[in-house]
Scaffold this active site. Sequence first.
Site, PDB file in Angstrom:
ATOM      1  N   ILE A   1       0.823  -1.200   0.000  1.00 41.26           N
ATOM      2  CA  ILE A   1       0.000   0.000   0.000  1.00 41.26           C
ATOM      3  C   ILE A   1       0.859   1.253   0.000  1.00 41.26           C
ATOM      4  O   ILE A   1       0.528   2.246  -0.659  1.00 41.26           O
ATOM      5  CB  ILE A   1      -0.952  -0.063   1.214  1.00 41.26           C
ATOM      6  CG1 ILE A   1      -1.957  -1.198   1.001  1.00 41.26           C
ATOM      7  CG2 ILE A   1      -1.665   1.261   1.435  1.00 41.26           C
ATOM      8  CD1 ILE A   1      -2.559  -1.741   2.262  1.00 41.26           C
ATOM      9  N   ASP A   2       1.978   1.216   0.708  1.00 38.36           N
ATOM     10  CA  ASP A   2       2.857   2.385   0.784  1.00 38.36           C
ATOM     11  C   ASP A   2       3.426   2.731  -0.583  1.00 38.36           C
ATOM     12  O   ASP A   2       3.378   3.881  -1.035  1.00 38.36           O
ATOM     13  CB  ASP A   2       3.979   2.095   1.776  1.00 38.36           C
ATOM     14  CG  ASP A   2       4.384   3.327   2.577  1.00 38.36           C
ATOM     15  OD1 ASP A   2       3.706   4.365   2.473  1.00 38.36           O
ATOM     16  OD2 ASP A   2       5.375   3.246   3.324  1.00 38.36           O
ATOM     17  N   ASP A   3       3.988   1.733  -1.268  1.00 38.72           N
ATOM     18  CA  ASP A   3       4.525   1.979  -2.606  1.00 38.72           C
ATOM     19  C   ASP A   3       3.444   2.468  -3.552  1.00 38.72           C
ATOM     20  O   ASP A   3       3.665   3.385  -4.348  1.00 38.72           O
ATOM     21  CB  ASP A   3       5.148   0.696  -3.165  1.00 38.72           C
ATOM     22  CG  ASP A   3       6.593   0.543  -2.764  1.00 38.72           C
ATOM     23  OD1 ASP A   3       7.461   1.076  -3.464  1.00 38.72           O
ATOM     24  OD2 ASP A   3       6.851  -0.098  -1.735  1.00 38.72           O
TER      25      ASP A   3
END
Length: 673
Positions: free
Chosen positions: A411-413
């Site tokens: 999710i961060d990327d």
Amino acid sequence: MTATTDGTGASPPRAAEAGHSTTVLPPAAAAGGPKPRDAAERAVSRAVEHLLARQDEAGWWKGDLETNVTMDAEDLLLRQFLGIQDERTTAAAARFIRSRQHPDGTWATFHGGPAELSATIEAYVALRLAGDDPDAPHMAAASEWVRARGGIAAARVFTRIWLALFGWWRWEDLPELPPELMYVPKQFPLNIYDFGCWARQTIVPLTVVSALRPVRPAPFSLDELHTDPRNPAPPRPLAPATSWDGLFQRLDKALHLYHRFPLRPLRRAALGAAARWIIERQENDGCWGGIQPPAVYSVIALHLLGYDLDHPVLRAGLESLDRFAVWHEDGPDGAPVRMIEACQSPVWDTCLATIALADAGVAPDHPALVKAADWMLDEQILRTGDWAVRRPELPPGGWAFEFHNDQYPDIDDTAEVILALRRVRHPDPGRVEEAVRRAARWTAGMQSRNGAWGAFDADNTSPFPNRLPFCDFGEVVDPPSADVTAHVVEMLAALGKQHHPRTRRGIEWLLAEQEECGAWFGRWGVNYVYGTGSVVPALVAAGLPASHPAIRRAVTWLREVQNEDGGWGEDLRSYRDREWIGRGASTASQTAWALLALLAAGERDHEAVERGVAWLAATQAEDGSWDEPFFTGTGFPWDFSINYHLYRQVFPLTALGRYLHGEPCPPERLEAG
């Protein structure tokens, strides 16, 4: 506040003492030097040139991902176990391991950190495999220190597993992890999907290893690492049966009994299920999850199940492990050294580099940015992975951290790639918009029940996996975190979704997670400086005014923990000792994170910002780079730390760019030029 030690003799420095510069940097204008804006412009110009020169022809950026010597030691142990060691690799790895040894004979898990028992044991054993004499001063000092700390018996489970592979530790004295775990239903506690993806990928092959308990001939004994070689594993008292620890300890004893008398057909079926699970998750490049540890254990497990080293699965797996090696030919005395990366970060580095260059004023249609966007677009994952166990109806569309990791987009990327793509004026805007639409839908759908976002899975919050005696190697679940949630909120706001119910729930969760001091905990970066540097820009982007009490508390905290030299720093010991929160030698990346928060909060003309900008400008090298030996990335809080070698380039450039040009333009303004 009274400084306390953490048991290693180190005390957290006060802000006035923490900077590693010998010269205090006052506001540039007051000192009669260059004005902050002039210094920032020169620094940005050099940093842009430096970063553009580092782009690969294919469009991506990637810096080294440095962790600790256990990666290098375990690589040599694997080669010894498989019988594929060679003199050049062993010698180069040994040189790197020796270069990280402390004068007292020990090894740490991060730069400037305290000695760590398991790392010291593994490094020592690796050097013995490389031929170092146990009576040599550097080896004798290490073994003496290990014995004084309880010897091998006090090491983590993973270290003792590696030693058990050669008979240096008894399998009976390790926690049990049966392959029948594969059959625990997804609705029951302790099923494999209760574990974070990194733990899941490691635990499944280790169930095979635990069941088969292989022992290869040991080339030497390790009596010198035991407090009492005649009794290397003294019994430990059980915790009370009414406690969680006591319950799981007794469960482990029951599993040991089952290992002696397993249901043979069930055991054979479970081993087969584990093998199929492993093979189905091998990536196109031969690796597993783009991470070195799961790849290592998967190779061992499949080899134990009868796959020879020439089998296509194992051949590809071993070739992938070679790609984790970073060779430097200019080691001690001109001899090569070899460092093993635990992982590789091209998607993460590329989206951060794109954001940095765009925010520094590089034209949105610059060929380098368009090329980066093309590469990122090609990397979007449009197949279903393990995340779909919790979100079976959600269409795919995320990005992973690595070159190849289609099972585990994160999710961060994905949030940061969207933010990067929105900064590029691409010749095919329809292609970009479709990719962003898919990615935003996937990211929003991965929201956990509490309104926040974890890294890889939704609602991966079971309290049980971390309690298993086997799981003493770091965080094994993936609960939502402030930094990931902030990046998602910032991304949704950039897409005009700041008033969407999902965004508002994320904001509410972030506000509730703020510490009393005004900071936010950093799960994937060190630590409260990272968390705060992520959350404040997100809240402001989502519409909170700079006058909001939460923003003001964060600003006050950042001012209070600024170092005397003008920078910011925070030591990894802040994960264990609150006295270290916001304390540490100034670093380029952490100074940039603090500046990003202050700039978003409207503090551009405040003295704290001017001093931070002056510190970045003054510490920049002539080639436009920054030096940063300190570890500012986090794998597992405290237990596994990361030095991302590109952080020192991208985050200072982003902060200086926003100091010069203001906050990023909304998409509609960008499209309008």
